[in-house]
Design a protein around this motif. Structure first.
Motif, PDB file in Angstrom:
ATOM      1  N   HIS A 197       0.841  -1.200   0.000  1.00 49.12           N
ATOM      2  CA  HIS A 197       0.000   0.000   0.000  1.00 49.12           C
ATOM      3  C   HIS A 197       0.875   1.249   0.000  1.00 49.12           C
ATOM      4  O   HIS A 197       1.724   1.420   0.872  1.00 49.12           O
ATOM      5  CB  HIS A 197      -0.906   0.024   1.234  1.00 49.12           C
ATOM      6  CG  HIS A 197      -1.899  -1.096   1.279  1.00 49.12           C
ATOM      7  ND1 HIS A 197      -2.703  -1.324   2.376  1.00 49.12           N
ATOM      8  CD2 HIS A 197      -2.222  -2.052   0.381  1.00 49.12           C
ATOM      9  CE1 HIS A 197      -3.480  -2.371   2.137  1.00 49.12           C
ATOM     10  NE2 HIS A 197      -3.191  -2.827   0.940  1.00 49.12           N
ATOM     11  N   ASN A 198       0.671   2.116  -1.000  1.00 51.13           N
ATOM     12  CA  ASN A 198       1.384   3.383  -1.068  1.00 51.13           C
ATOM     13  C   ASN A 198       2.897   3.172  -1.017  1.00 51.13           C
ATOM     14  O   ASN A 198       3.607   3.706  -0.174  1.00 51.13           O
ATOM     15  CB  ASN A 198       0.935   4.321   0.057  1.00 51.13           C
ATOM     16  CG  ASN A 198       1.364   5.765  -0.203  1.00 51.13           C
ATOM     17  OD1 ASN A 198       1.588   6.164  -1.339  1.00 51.13           O
ATOM     18  ND2 ASN A 198       1.494   6.535   0.866  1.00 51.13           N
ATOM     19  N   VAL A 199       3.385   2.375  -1.980  1.00 49.89           N
ATOM     20  CA  VAL A 199       4.797   2.000  -2.029  1.00 49.89           C
ATOM     21  C   VAL A 199       5.399   2.476  -3.345  1.00 49.89           C
ATOM     22  O   VAL A 199       4.791   2.313  -4.418  1.00 49.89           O
ATOM     23  CB  VAL A 199       4.957   0.472  -1.895  1.00 49.89           C
ATOM     24  CG1 VAL A 199       6.406   0.054  -2.090  1.00 49.89           C
ATOM     25  CG2 VAL A 199       4.449  -0.002  -0.530  1.00 49.89           C
ATOM     26  N   LEU A 200       6.578   3.072  -3.274  1.00 42.82           N
ATOM     27  CA  LEU A 200       7.357   3.423  -4.458  1.00 42.82           C
ATOM     28  C   LEU A 200       8.609   2.562  -4.490  1.00 42.82           C
ATOM     29  O   LEU A 200       9.368   2.513  -3.516  1.00 42.82           O
ATOM     30  CB  LEU A 200       7.750   4.911  -4.417  1.00 42.82           C
ATOM     31  CG  LEU A 200       8.854   5.358  -5.395  1.00 42.82           C
ATOM     32  CD1 LEU A 200       8.428   5.148  -6.832  1.00 42.82           C
ATOM     33  CD2 LEU A 200       9.237   6.819  -5.144  1.00 42.82           C
ATOM     34  N   ILE A 201       8.816   1.871  -5.624  1.00 42.20           N
ATOM     35  CA  ILE A 201      10.014   1.058  -5.823  1.00 42.20           C
ATOM     36  C   ILE A 201      10.712   1.594  -7.058  1.00 42.20           C
ATOM     37  O   ILE A 201      10.126   1.652  -8.150  1.00 42.20           O
ATOM     38  CB  ILE A 201       9.659  -0.428  -6.003  1.00 42.20           C
ATOM     39  CG1 ILE A 201       8.970  -0.956  -4.741  1.00 42.20           C
ATOM     40  CG2 ILE A 201      10.917  -1.245  -6.301  1.00 42.20           C
ATOM     41  CD1 ILE A 201       8.425  -2.359  -4.869  1.00 42.20           C
ATOM     42  N   THR A 202      11.989   2.015  -6.915  1.00 39.56           N
ATOM     43  CA  THR A 202      12.668   2.666  -8.031  1.00 39.56           C
ATOM     44  C   THR A 202      14.157   2.324  -8.049  1.00 39.56           C
ATOM     45  O   THR A 202      14.786   2.112  -7.006  1.00 39.56           O
ATOM     46  CB  THR A 202      12.477   4.196  -7.961  1.00 39.56           C
ATOM     47  OG1 THR A 202      13.099   4.792  -9.095  1.00 39.56           O
ATOM     48  CG2 THR A 202      13.052   4.790  -6.683  1.00 39.56           C
ATOM     49  N   ARG A 203      14.694   2.275  -9.265  1.00 35.95           N
ATOM     50  CA  ARG A 203      16.135   2.104  -9.494  1.00 35.95           C
ATOM     51  C   ARG A 203      16.704   0.853  -8.834  1.00 35.95           C
ATOM     52  O   ARG A 203      17.859   0.840  -8.388  1.00 35.95           O
ATOM     53  CB  ARG A 203      16.894   3.351  -9.066  1.00 35.95           C
ATOM     54  CG  ARG A 203      16.496   4.560  -9.913  1.00 35.95           C
ATOM     55  CD  ARG A 203      17.304   5.791  -9.600  1.00 35.95           C
ATOM     56  NE  ARG A 203      16.866   6.897 -10.456  1.00 35.95           N
ATOM     57  CZ  ARG A 203      17.337   8.124 -10.383  1.00 35.95           C
ATOM     58  NH1 ARG A 203      18.257   8.421  -9.496  1.00 35.95           N
ATOM     59  NH2 ARG A 203      16.881   9.066 -11.194  1.00 35.95           N
ATOM     60  N   ALA A 204      15.887  -0.190  -8.776  1.00 32.88           N
ATOM     61  CA  ALA A 204      16.380  -1.505  -8.372  1.00 32.88           C
ATOM     62  C   ALA A 204      16.460  -2.380  -9.617  1.00 32.88           C
ATOM     63  O   ALA A 204      16.068  -1.974 -10.709  1.00 32.88           O
ATOM     64  CB  ALA A 204      15.455  -2.121  -7.334  1.00 32.88           C
ATOM     65  N   MET A 205      16.931  -3.600  -9.451  1.00 37.16           N
ATOM     66  CA  MET A 205      16.971  -4.522 -10.589  1.00 37.16           C
ATOM     67  C   MET A 205      15.672  -5.313 -10.720  1.00 37.16           C
ATOM     68  O   MET A 205      15.267  -5.668 -11.826  1.00 37.16           O
ATOM     69  CB  MET A 205      18.151  -5.488 -10.449  1.00 37.16           C
ATOM     70  CG  MET A 205      19.500  -4.829 -10.688  1.00 37.16           C
ATOM     71  SD  MET A 205      19.604  -4.027 -12.308  1.00 37.16           S
ATOM     72  CE  MET A 205      19.411  -5.436 -13.385  1.00 37.16           C
ATOM     73  N   SER A 206      14.998  -5.600  -9.589  1.00 39.89           N
ATOM     74  CA  SER A 206      13.808  -6.435  -9.714  1.00 39.89           C
ATOM     75  C   SER A 206      12.945  -6.387  -8.464  1.00 39.89           C
ATOM     76  O   SER A 206      13.394  -6.007  -7.382  1.00 39.89           O
ATOM     77  CB  SER A 206      14.205  -7.896 -10.001  1.00 39.89           C
ATOM     78  OG  SER A 206      14.836  -8.478  -8.861  1.00 39.89           O
ATOM     79  N   VAL A 207      11.688  -6.783  -8.675  1.00 41.54           N
ATOM     80  CA  VAL A 207      10.764  -7.141  -7.601  1.00 41.54           C
ATOM     81  C   VAL A 207      10.346  -8.578  -7.894  1.00 41.54           C
ATOM     82  O   VAL A 207       9.865  -8.878  -8.992  1.00 41.54           O
ATOM     83  CB  VAL A 207       9.533  -6.218  -7.581  1.00 41.54           C
ATOM     84  CG1 VAL A 207       8.511  -6.723  -6.571  1.00 41.54           C
ATOM     85  CG2 VAL A 207       9.940  -4.793  -7.271  1.00 41.54           C
ATOM     86  N   ASN A 208      10.531  -9.458  -6.935  1.00 45.25           N
ATOM     87  CA  ASN A 208      10.237 -10.863  -7.179  1.00 45.25           C
ATOM     88  C   ASN A 208       9.364 -11.411  -6.051  1.00 45.25           C
ATOM     89  O   ASN A 208       9.765 -11.413  -4.887  1.00 45.25           O
ATOM     90  CB  ASN A 208      11.523 -11.683  -7.272  1.00 45.25           C
ATOM     91  CG  ASN A 208      11.259 -13.108  -7.747  1.00 45.25           C
ATOM     92  OD1 ASN A 208      11.006 -13.342  -8.917  1.00 45.25           O
ATOM     93  ND2 ASN A 208      11.294 -14.047  -6.813  1.00 45.25           N
ATOM     94  N   ILE A 209       8.173 -11.861  -6.422  1.00 44.52           N
ATOM     95  CA  ILE A 209       7.237 -12.430  -5.447  1.00 44.52           C
ATOM     96  C   ILE A 209       6.873 -13.830  -5.914  1.00 44.52           C
ATOM     97  O   ILE A 209       6.352 -14.004  -7.023  1.00 44.52           O
ATOM     98  CB  ILE A 209       5.993 -11.545  -5.310  1.00 44.52           C
ATOM     99  CG1 ILE A 209       6.392 -10.177  -4.722  1.00 44.52           C
ATOM    100  CG2 ILE A 209       4.937 -12.219  -4.435  1.00 44.52           C
ATOM    101  CD1 ILE A 209       5.301  -9.137  -4.797  1.00 44.52           C
TER     102      ILE A 209
END
Length: 562
Positions: free
Chosen positions: A200-212
């Protein structure tokens, strides 16, 4: 929202309005968000109501350092030893040098990064700023705390816990995997509960990945992501796999933005009994070379709702939906008020697969959708192969499918029968046909109804229909305009082969059809050894066609009745 975990105001209004809608004779009522939002009560337990739970352990982060007292590292290490639900509250930005400890405890965890601001402040800044430069997304007025990873080779946060996880009001910047969730045996607090992953209300930036990657036996799984922005992060994959029969998963993406990625946003759900996916008020744009939104789902029953969302300007397609039925089942897809334009492949792709002996009831509803200026098709719809027993109904209403390199709408059938209704559609200036409906193999009866539609200034054909005469074809054209085709006819209907004995006739009905200035005929009807009954030919009007106004091309042993 009045309470965390509740739908946003617009989603709630949509649910209220849709709940009062009634089905019509020509268009099924839209599947509403109610089915998705109703399950979000489970989110409150993890994402918000945990703060009022009797068995909650709290930890507050007050230091921005990588390690030491009051740091996020110390809080996660503590959470790994807790005997109850854990809530970690950030009151400081965090600067990491190495990855945080992996979360392995079997207790639910909430990470809250709102830096101590009032819960009543409805901050949707994660998505509000998606059209601005990325550096402006987190400014002095942003209430979210930021967790920044200095080493591009290190992960920020990883969890292998099988318990529910909530991450809210936080910025994750940099690193290899900004967020990694690998729940090998997802489970809830009690057998009657749901495993919840809430962002909720999350910013993800300038990483290589999001893995779930979530695996479950029979525990229901709920993934709730709202007000989430992912940018400059190449690979983003959500995968849920059932390890035994009876598993269900519900996924809600509300106000989610994924932009400037490589693979786009990928959701893979495998071997479930029932899957429900809702995509609301979201944007998937700028993927290079991938699709904006990739949905690969295999289950017995599949339900997908896309509302007020955009999948445009991607290096692959816009939205790519592959649904695989594992046996006899139902698949329902509703797409409403959405845009799929300017993609390097097709704007919208719908493909259903199923076992050869399965019987499937499928329904596709697209209403108020635009798919323009794509480098392949505007919309390509591939209906189930291998199963003559299957029935698929397609309803296309108020669509714009213009200026695509191939056809505006390309509908391909193999074996399945059903009804295709096209109403109030603009399919103009396309490289092939405006509307193409083709079939291969042993088909079931098809009823195609096109009304209040224009398919003009296309390169090859305005409206093209081809049907092997294994079963009867009924085509109705009512208030249709197909003018100025560059290299073919305004309307072309091709019926191949003879109908089996006793199966009736192919029927073509015209009412108010205008076909002018086409390179060949206004209307071409070709049939080979088939019985065709044509009604309303006198209502076909036009002038300036390269050949005839209406041309009937007969094969051997064919009968044409006017």
């Amino acid at each position: 929202p009045a309470a965390r975990g509740a739908p946003n105001g617009r989603a709630a209004a949509a649910v209220q309005a849709a709940a009062s809608s009634q089905p019509t004779a020509t268009m099924p009522a839209m599947v509403t968000l109610a089915a998705f939002v109703a399950t979000l009560g489970a989110v409150a337990l993890t994402a918000g109501a945990a703060s009022h739970h009797d068995d909650v352990v709290r930890r507050t982060v007050t230091s921005s350092a990588d390690s030491g007292p009051g740091t996020l590292r110390e809080a996660i290490a503590f959470a790994n030893t807790a005997m109850a639900r854990v809530v970690v509250t950030l009151e400081s930005d965090v600067r990491l040098i190495t990855a945080l400890p992996e979360y392995t405890n079997d207790q639910p965890l909430t990470i809250d990064g709102e830096c101590g601001t009032d819960d009543d402040d409805d901050d949707d800044g994660a998505v509000r700023g998606y059209e601005r430069d990325e550096d402006e997304l987190v400014d002095d007025d942003d209430d979210r705390c930021e967790v920044r990873m200095a080493d591009a080779g290190q992960n920020i946060f990883s969890s292998t816990s099988s318990a529910s996880l909530a991450v809210r009001d936080v910025v994750l910047r940099g690193g290899a995997r900004a967020l990694s969730v690998a729940a090998g045996d997802a489970r809830a607090a009690s057998p009657s509960d749901t495993y919840v992953l809430a962002l909720h209300n999350v910013l993800i930036t300038r990483a290589m990945s999001v893995n779930i990657d979530i695996r479950t036996d029979s525990t229901p799984v709920l993934i709730d992501a709202h007000d989430v922005l992912i940018t400059d992060t190449p690979n983003n994959v959500v995968r849920v796999t059932a390890q035994s029969a009876g598993a269900t998963v519900t996924t809600l993406l509300s106000n989610v933005v994924a932009t400037k990625t490589a693979r786009g946003f990928v959701v893979l759900i495998d071997a479930m009994d029932a899957v429900t996916v809702g995509v609301d008020e979201s944007l998937f744009s700028g993927a290079r070379p991938g699709n904006g939104l990739d949905l690969g789902i295999s289950a017995t029953d599949i339900e997908l709702l896309v509302t007020e969302s955009t999948c445009s300007d991607n290096g692959g397609g816009g939205l790519n939906f592959l649904g695989t039925l594992l046996g006899d089942g139902v698949v329902r897809v509703n797409v409403h008020k959405s845009i799929f334009s300017g993609n390097a492949a097709s704007g919208f792709r719908y493909l259903i697969g199923l076992p050869s002996d399965a019987t499937v009831k499928a329904e596709l509803v697209m209403d108020q959708v635009t798919a323009e200026s794509n480098e392949q098709y505007g919309m390509v719809i591939q209906l189930p192969p291998n199963s003559p027993q299957s029935k698929v109904d397609v309803f296309l209403r108020h669509l714009n499918a213009n200026q695509n390199a191939r056809s505006g709408i390309d509908l391909q059938r193999e074996a399945s029968g059903g009804t295709v209704r096209v109403d109030h559609v603009q399919a103009n200036h396309n490289g092939q046909a405006g509307l193409s409906v083709t079939a291969t193999g042993q088909t079931n009866p098809l009823s195609l109804e096109v009304s209040s539609t224009e398919a003009s200034r296309n390169n090859i054909t305005g409206i093209f229909v081809e049907q092997p005469a294994a079963d009867a074809l009924t085509v109705t054209l009512d208030k249709v305009v197909a003018n100025n085709t560059a290299n073919g006819s305004g309307v072309s209907i091709n019926i191949i082969g003879a109908l089996p004995s006793g199966s009736g006739a192919n029927r073509v009905r015209f009412h108010g059809v205008a076909v002018s200035e086409n390179a060949e005929d206004g209307v071409t009807i070709k049939r080979d050894a088939a019985l065709v009954v044509a009604d309303g030919l006198a209502s076909v009007v036009g002038s300036g066609n390269g050949d005839r106004l209406v041309d009937v091309v007969a094969g051997s042993n064919s009968v044409f009745v006017i």
